[in-house]
Design an enzyme around this catalytic site. Structure first.
Site, short mmCIF file in Angstrom:
data_model
loop_
_atom_site.label_atom_id
_atom_site.label_comp_id
_atom_site.label_asym_id
_atom_site.label_seq_id
_atom_site.Cartn_x
_atom_site.Cartn_y
_atom_site.Cartn_z
N ASN A 103 73.65 3.09 -0.41
CA ASN A 103 75.09 3.37 -0.46
C ASN A 103 75.46 4.45 0.54
OD1 ASN A 103 76.45 5.98 -1.70
ND2 ASN A 103 74.42 5.80 -2.69
N ASN A 162 75.58 11.22 2.97
CA ASN A 162 76.74 10.43 3.40
C ASN A 162 77.96 11.25 3.80
OD1 ASN A 162 75.29 8.01 2.87
ND2 ASN A 162 75.72 8.29 0.68
N THR A 163 77.83 12.58 3.79
CA THR A 163 78.88 13.47 4.30
C THR A 163 78.28 14.26 5.44
OG1 THR A 163 80.01 13.63 2.16
CG2 THR A 163 80.40 15.41 3.74
N LYS A 208 71.39 20.25 -6.64
CA LYS A 208 70.80 18.92 -6.42
C LYS A 208 70.22 18.85 -5.01
CE LYS A 208 71.47 14.03 -7.30
NZ LYS A 208 72.32 13.03 -7.99
N ASN A 219 68.24 13.48 -4.91
CA ASN A 219 69.30 12.60 -4.41
C ASN A 219 68.67 11.38 -3.76
OD1 ASN A 219 71.93 11.74 -3.48
ND2 ASN A 219 72.56 13.89 -3.52
#
Length: 403
Positions: free
Chosen positions: A143, A211-212, A249, A280
């Site tokens: 994802n 994803n950032t 995390k 993660n």
């Protein structure tokens, strides 16, 4: 027989067959029939776009269309976590219920821990679609959602609707993120810390999503000290009787030097947090059977992450001398997987991808299998097993010696 009568009979047969199939399906869902989910429903769902099916699952749980689990947690599953007695140590990881819509539904199907988010201060749509990909042969998911969030205000409103009295044997976590275009990451997390401290049992500082852009750089020692110092200072200065619990995390792609750097920073009083979430999603693509979608960018979760995350739990438990509680997540699809993570040092365990592949029955199955693992090894509760692999020096103790 006239043509009209013939077609009338055909229509009646179709009507009865459809009605019977729907009745069977409804009854199977009501009874949490794992075989029906595994052989019929979940294979059908895989024909639907993965993000669409994800959204449908959240809506089904939001409106509590999935019946309450009939499984009764075995006493051996009771777990003390941050001073609260949980009926079981199995949680849903952040990323499934991003907006805090399905919290009550997730508890009803048997999760002892529900973590929502990641939540950003301002609403943002996340990365362009498509951004979710199934690697079915590996029971994995890639994802690159990119913190698609309704924003702090809307998510808080969702959480304020929860009946807190029903949460005496379970806990709620809120996973915090930063807006993509934010100029001050620390301030984004502090905003979330202050806003959600009244509705959450713990808050997660998520700086490990791939994803950032630039987010994982905050894990580096050059940034982490000042970053955590600012957040911990804000937490400690809050004028509340009970300060919110902060968990960090981490990425599974950290080097050994980076792990050591993080522990050294966490040992400083001004950066002291309450726990870790390991881990993660990963950028690694080794040992995959699937060929489709493997080149897609984003974080990989599911079975290929299992050993990577368990090894990191083991490393961080050892480096922190077992003094920092760990939530273990990554590739958990059986009670044996959960038990491995607990033996490696996790106090509680979360899942996500296996839930997406197998549906609600997996929650009860994992709890039942974990109960069996604990009892076979002579443990009377989950806490007694935490880190025992490290304590005994065995990478596989008790039950696992036979496999």
């Amino acid at each position: 027989m006239s043509k009209r009568d013939f077609f009338k009979k055909i229509w009646s047969m179709c009507y009865l067959s459809t009605g019977g199939a729907l009745a069977y399906g409804g009854l199977s869902i009501y009874n949490n029939n794992e075989k029906f989910y595994g052989d019929v429903l979940m294979p059908l769902i895989r024909y639907i776009d993965p993000e669409t099916s994800h959204n449908l699952a959240v809506k089904a749980l939001k409106y509590e269309l999935i019946p309450k689990s009939k499984y009764v947690d075995d006493p051996v599953l009771k777990t003390s976590f941050f001073g609260k007695e949980l009926s079981n140590p199995i949680g849903i990881a952040a990323g499934f219920d991003k907006q805090g819509e399905a919290v009550s539904g997730l508890k009803k199907i048997g999760f002892g821990i529900v973590e929502i988010g990641s939540v950003t201060p301002e609403p943002q749509s996340g990365n362009p679609k498509p951004r979710v990909f199934r690697l079915s042969e590996d029971e994995a998911i890639i994802n690159r959602y990119g913190f698609n969030s309704s924003g702090h205000t809307q998510v808080l409103q969702n959480l304020e609707k929860i009946d807190a009295e029903k949460w005496h044997d379970s806990i709620l976590g809120v996973n915090l993120g930063k807006n993509k275009d934010s100029l001050d990451a620390t301030e984004d997390y502090i905003k979330g810390l202050k806003l959600f401290s009244t509705v959450a049992d713990y808050l997660v500082i998520n700086i490990s999503s791939p994803n950032t852009a630039g987010l994982r750089e905050l894990q580096k020692k050059d940034h982490l000290y000042q970053f955590l110092k600012g957040i911990v200072s804000a937490r400690n200065s809050m004028e509340t009787e009970k300060k919110p619990l902060l968990l960090l995390k981490l990425s599974p792609d950290l080097s050994n030097d980076e792990k050591n750097d993080i522990v050294n920073i966490l040992n400083k009083k001004e950066c002291k947090i309450d726990g870790l979430i390991i881990s993660n999603t990963t950028l690694q693509r080794s040992n995959l059977t699937s060929t489709e979608f493997v080149e897609e960018t984003g974080g990989l979760s599911g079975k290929p992450l299992k050993d990577i995350s368990t090894n990191m739990i083991r490393d961080m438990y050892k480096l922190t001398k077992g003094k920092v509680p760990i939530i273990g997540v990554g590739g958990v699809s059986s009670g044996r997987d959960a038990f491995e993570k607990i033996l490696a040092g996790a106090t509680v365990v979360q899942l996500y991808s296996s839930f997406a592949y197998e549906g609600p029955p997996i929650v009860s199955r994992i709890k039942s299998e974990l109960s069996e693992c604990l009892l076979n090894d002579g443990y009377t509760c989950v806490n007694d097993a935490v880190g025992k692999e490290i304590a005994t020096g065995n990478k596989k103790s008790g039950f696992f010696r036979f496999f």
